[in-house]
Structure formats: C-alpha cells, structure tokens
Write an enzyme that holds these catalytic residues in place. Structure first.
Site, PDB file in Angstrom:
ATOM      1  CD  GLU A   1      -3.057   1.077   0.576  1.00 15.90           C
ATOM      2  OE1 GLU A   1      -3.222   0.065  -0.126  1.00 15.90           O
ATOM      3  OE2 GLU A   1      -3.835   2.032   0.591  1.00 15.90           O
ATOM      4  CG  ASP A   2       1.384   2.864   3.287  1.00 13.64           C
ATOM      5  OD1 ASP A   2       0.420   3.194   2.569  1.00 13.64           O
ATOM      6  OD2 ASP A   2       1.295   2.636   4.505  1.00 13.64           O
TER       7      ASP A   2
END
Ligand code: MN
Length: 705
Positions: free
Chosen positions: A76-77
């Site tokens: 996600e990051d």
C-alpha cells in the site's frame, strides 16, 4: 533489545526456527521499505506492523499470518509489488498481504444501517482466506489503540467504521476479546463524554461492591471445595462498558438498572464437573427458574459451550454464573482463532482442514436449524464458497450481485430504465465492455444514452433474472408492435396493387377474414403477416373474394415498398449491414421475423436470396426524404492516449449523431479500435461524421462496417 527481538521472544514459544527466520526476513524487508516513514506520533513506521504481528502472535497464529502482518502495509505505502513478495516469501504470504491491502483500500462512508451489513459481507467475501480478515482486525485494533495522532474528523470516521463494521465481524468470528476492545475504543473516540461518565460510574460501582463480590466469591469457592470440586479458576466478571451502553440505549434503562447484578465465571476440569458444580451452587443460593441454559448439551450455533444459571444473591441482587471447562473458555474467548492456533507438530494442512471441518460443522448445524438463522454462518458460507459479489455505485452505495454479474446486471439492478438505456460502463473509472464480470469492491458507473435500447446479445452474458426478464420483455414488446404495424402496411400495399383500399371494406370484413384464417383478432392477423407467416397478397385476395370487390391482381411485378423512414421501426434493418438512406437496398421476409432490409451488396442478403423462395423477396426503396435516425456501425482506430474517447465522442455528437454503443478493442499499448454504433439520418450525414473524425489527429483509420 531490538524491536524484532521482543517479538522473537514470544515467537520461540510456539514456532520453529525456520519459520521465525521467514518472519525475520519479512521484518528486514518491511523495516527497509518503511525506513523513511513515521507514524503521526513520531515513532518509526515499522513499530505499527510489528505491533500488529505481536497481536497475532498472542493468538498463536501461524508464521504465514505473522509474516503477512509485518508486510501488510508494504504494498500500500511503499514501491514493493506483489511479484517481489511472491519471489521472496511464496504465493501464500503474498496473497495474504495482497488481500489485506485490498481491504485497506476500501473506506466505509455511508451511515445507513442496511449498508453496514452489506459492507461487512463484502469484506468477508473479499478476504477468501479467513486469515486475511484476522490480520486486518489486528491492524484495526492497533490503529484504534494509537488513534490519538490523527485529526479529529479522521478519528471519528475510524471509530464509526470500527463500531459498525469491524467489531461486529470480530463478534461473528467469536473473537470476543477483540470485539470488546474495539467497541470500547470506538465508544471512547466517538462519545468521549458519555464514555467518561460511564467509566466513572462503573469504577464507583466496582469499588462499592468489592466487599460483596469477595463474600460471594468465597462462598462459591468453599461450597465447591466442600463438594470435592475445587475450581481451577473463579472470577468476578465485570460487564464491558460498551455492552452496558448498548443495553441502556436498546432497552431505555438507566445505568443503575443495567448494572444491577453480579456475574461470575467458574472453570472446572471436565464436563462432568460442570454439572456437579451446578448442583452444588444451586444448593448454596436459590436459582431463578427459567434462567437456566445448558449450552453444553445444546451448544450455540457458533459452538459456544457453557452452563448458564442465575441465582438469588445474599441481598436480593441476582448473580449470573457461567460454568465451563478451560477448553470451552479458550474457544469462547478466541473464537475462530482457537482453531487456527499453530500447535507444534501439526502441519498447516491439518490446521486448515480442522478449521474447514469446524466451519462445515457450523453450516450443517445451520441447515438443521433453519428457523434459527445466524448471520455469522451466512457470512462464513460466503467466505468459503462466494456466490455474491459486492460493488459500489458512484455515490458509494453497495450493491449485492451474483458472482459473474456484469455491468448490464448492475444497470438493471439500479433501475430498469438505466438498464434499457445503457451503452457503456466504467469500472473504477476505466471503460470496459458491458460483458466484463465484476469483482468485489469495484465502483461501477453506467453510461446511458437517450434512444438506446437493450441488445439481444446481452442475453448471452447476463447473470440476474431481473435483467433477463426486462430485456426479454422489451424485445417482445418491440417485436409485437413492429410486426403488427408492418403487417397492416403490407396488407394495405397488397390491396393497393389490386386497385382497392382497406377502407372500401366494411368494418367487420377484416375480422371475419382473420377468424377464417384462424386468427383471434385483426391484430393477430397483422402480426402474422408482419412476421412472414402469412403472405399479404393471399390475405388481400381472401378479403377481396369474401367481399366481392375483386380486381384481378397483377401478379407479374411486385411493386416496391417505399421506406419513408424508420417509422416506429416498422421494418427491421439488418444487423449485418445496417442500411441507411442512400444505400441500395433489398427486403426479405424472414419467417417469424417480418421484413428485414439489407443493403444490396450485403453477403448475407445474397445468401438469403439464393436460398429462399421468390415470394420471400420484397422490393424496397427509400422514399424522398426518409425520416428518423438509422443505426450504422463504424470503427475508429485511434492512438491510445488519455482522453481520446472523450475527443471522439465529442466529435461525433458535434456532427449531430447520437452514440448508441461503443466497444473498445485494445491492440497493443499504442493503438485501439473503437467500435461505435451511431445514429445518422443518411449517407450525407454519415459523410459529415467521417469528415469531423478525420480532422482529429488521434484518428489513424476510419471505416464503416
Ligand atoms: Mn496498517
């Protein structure tokens, strides 16, 4: 001790060295990937995934789940992609991380109660592997514990999501410890004042009751010992704050009213002792009739087991007692995770099959007790054999559709008018063919056009009966009125050739001709003519003979039927060649379908002509200025770049043509073909559309199909 060593300290109590080594590699990758990130509190970001791993470690989850927990925010990051995770940790761990990332991307925004239920189902359906939801729950738990760093609006949103979505999921999975903590944190964030008042009241009650609690506890203990049943544990169970709060709200009770009882748990060695302990304490305090429940002989559907009873306490305050074995207690507290616990010497396969059996058992139980449905089981069912797919409308509503449903099903699920007028669809803002199967969590947008109508081809891919019946009805309706109008027109034409007109016949003449030919009504006769089941000339002759106004028909030459427009779609224009005014044309009767007009050079028309009898051929020609719009198919090959579709559609509508449908066919990265069905008045109009398109420099090729 390093951050990882703390976790390792707990992992070695139940995992092998090689397994811990995998978790360690996950830690090294994650801490490197997150190394420049910090939480809002200022701590290094890696503290969060480590904390999530720790929560799962305390549930003794397997090493795959723990590794996934440590990696859960990397996709996600950070720039890390799934392929890299597959390479380094294998498919299973990568799938778990991917699953958690997908759940993280979805935000619950609506406040509607009914939507919350669908949202929960969607999350469970998306999880497939139950471990995904467990990692997500642990992630949410840690985020709720450390919510303070976020801005207030964000805190409230997370709290609502937690109370309405995640706590109920934890509850359904039987994970009561998770559920309780999530609820308390949610309440404290959402209603800090109410929370503080209740907390103070609860502390006060706890203090003032201390003496009474000790007295009862001692009495229970010595009573059991006297009966040679020394309990392995006995404790006063404080009702949780959120449980009390919900009961107050639901039953409109005061705090005093909901707190007015004592609650104890007694743990004994075996099932036998449970019943004997029950007998013993029923001798100590008088039981309240109707309050006794034997969940050992008759477990709850989620396999909860215990004996419940309520007694009259020393000063009249009721005492609730739950008696169970240590094993029952562990399952009650940890729910589904009790079955996933990694025990040494057990292979993952064994654990999974054990869990599978447990879930299967629940389902069997559910089938036997259909009058006592438990939502939990419904959800587990979805999880094991998903039969539904959950998608969003552009406004964030969740729609439940059967697995394999397409944008057309979605359009009809919203409204039949939208289904009937849909021409294209966007999934997550990208145009996709109307036949694309939808996946969980996608946002679907339907593009409609006035004048568009259902396509019979949709019947081959739609999944819902709602869409099917609407499309079929629409087509049937259309066929019927078309055929009737065409039949009437053909009969009038045939009479004209015979030198007479319909109005010269008495009113009832046509009706009696119809019934002689075996049709219940004039309309049914028209329909039969229109569908090609009756020849118009034959009917005209019949009518004339009956009514004595014969003029011998000239059979030599059929007079051409003049097409004045697409007047209410009296004639059908062939789907293979789409004739438009200006094209040379030919008409054919097709049994059951009426007259179909082809272009003269259409190969399909040539085939029909050679295979059918001459009476199936019907000369047709265009009238002076045919009215209405005619369908035509064009292919526009374009350079594949952002906004290209918008440019093309604007050019087409600038040329005053309506778009009915578009299909996109991608060739390679650079080019794609857009297959449009558009409405034009005639060939001149089509030429104007082509000129407009040619003037765009993204268009590389243009053709009529
Ligand atoms: Mn996280």
């Amino acid at each position: 001790m390093s951050l990882f060593d703390e976790l390792r300290h707990d992992l070695i109590t139940y995992l092998d060295r090689e397994q811990i080594e995998v978790i360690h590699r996950a830690y090294l990758l994650a801490s490197d990937a997150h190394k420049h990130q910090h939480r809002r509190s200022g701590e290094p970001y890696i503290t969060h995934p480590l904390a999530v791993a720790h929560i799962l470690c305390s549930l003794r989850m397997d090493y795959q789940s723990i590794s996934a927990a440590i990696l859960h925010d990397t996709m996600e990051d950070t720039p890390i992609e799934k392929n890299q995770l597959i390479e380094e940790f294998g498919q299973e761990i990568a799938d778990l991380v991917d699953g958690v990332s997908k759940l993280t991307q979805i935000e619950f925004t609506t406040r509607e109660q009914a939507q919350a239920e669908n949202f929960r189902k969607m999350l469970l359906a998306m999880s497939r592997d139950i471990r995904v939801i467990l990692v997500k729950l642990a992630d949410r738990l840690h985020n709720m514990r450390t919510l303070g760093g976020l801005p207030p609006a964000k805190q409230r949103q997370k709290a609502i999501e937690t109370l309405e979505i995640y706590a109920p999921i934890a509850s359904r999975l039987g994970m009561y410890a998770f559920k309780m903590e999530l609820e308390e944190l949610g309440l404290a964030t959402l209603y800090p004042f109410r929370y503080r008042v209740l907390q103070t009241a609860l502390e006060h009650v706890t203090k003032t009751r201390q003496a009474a609690v000790t007295q009862i506890e001692t009495a229970l203990k010595s009573c059991l010992e006297k009966h040679h049943l020394p309990p392995s544990a006995i404790w006063y169970h404080q009702r949780h704050l959120y449980t009390l709060y919900k009961k107050m709200k639901r039953e409109h009770l005061s705090f005093q009213e909901v707190i007015d009882f004592f609650s104890f748990r007694i743990i004994v060695d075996n099932i036998d002792d449970c019943y004997r302990a029950l007998g013993a304490i029923h001798n100590l305090y008088r039981p309240i009739p109707e309050h006794f429940r034997d969940y050992i002989a008759l477990p709850k559907t989620n396999h909860y087991q215990a004996l419940h009873t309520t007694l009259f306490g020393p000063n009249g305050t009721p005492i609730e007692i739950q008696i169970r074995t240590a094993e029952m207690d562990e399952k009650a507290e940890q729910g589904i995770t009790a079955h996933l616990i990694f025990k040494k010497g057990k292979t993952l396969k064994e654990i999974q099959s054990h869990t599978q059996n447990w879930l299967q058992g629940l389902m069997d139980l559910q089938q036997q007790n259909t009058d006592n449905p438990v939502e939990f089981i419904e959800n587990v069912k979805i999880d094991l054999t998903p039969k539904e797919v959950y998608v969003f409308t552009p406004k964030g509503r969740i729609m439940e559709l059967p697995l394999g449903a397409t944008p057309v099903d979605f359009a009809y699920a919203i409204h039949s008018d939208i289904g009937n007028a849909c021409i294209a669809s966007k999934v997550d803002k990208r145009l996709v063919p109307l036949s694309t199967p939808l996946s969980n969590g996608q946002t679907i947008e339907i593009i409609t056009a006035p004048g568009a109508r259902p396509n019979p081809a949709w019947l081959s891919f739609i999944m819902t009966s709602k869409a099917r019946s609407h499309i079929k009805n629409y087509l049937k309706e259309l066929n019927h009125s078309e055929s009737v109008a065409l039949g009437e027109r053909l009969l009038k034409g045939a009479l004209k050739i015979m030198g007479t007109t319909l109005s010269k016949f008495p009113h009832h003449a046509l009706k009696s001709t119809a019934s002689e030919l075996g049709y219940p009504s004039k309309e049914a006769l028209y329909e039969a003519i229109g569908l090609g089941n009756q020849i118009a000339t034959v009917v005209a002759l019949h009518l004339a003979e009956q009514n004595d106004t014969i003029t011998p028909p000239s059979k030599k030459k059929k007079r051409a039927l003049i097409i004045k427009g697409n007047e209410g779609r009296i004639l059908r224009f062939a789907e293979c060649c789409h004739p438009i005014p200006g094209d040379p044309i030919a008409g054919f009767f097709e049994t059951g379908q009426g007259v179909v007009v082809h272009t003269k050079n259409c190969p399909e028309a040539a085939r029909t002509q050679t295979h059918n009898e001459p009476e199936h051929y019907l000369p047709v020609r265009w009238g002076e200025t045919p009215e209405g719009d005619f369908k035509v198919k064009i292919t526009v090959e374009v350079i594949n770049q952002r906004g290209v579709l918008a440019q093309i559609t604007t050019a087409i509508s600038d040329a005053d043509a309506d778009i009915q449908n578009v299909n996109i066919e991608e060739h390679d990265g650079n080019y794609c073909s857009l297959h449009f069905t558009i409405l034009v008045r005639n060939r001149t109009h089509l030429a104007r559309v082509f000129r407009r398109l040619h003037s765009l420099n993204v268009v590389s090729r243009l053709a009529r199909r």
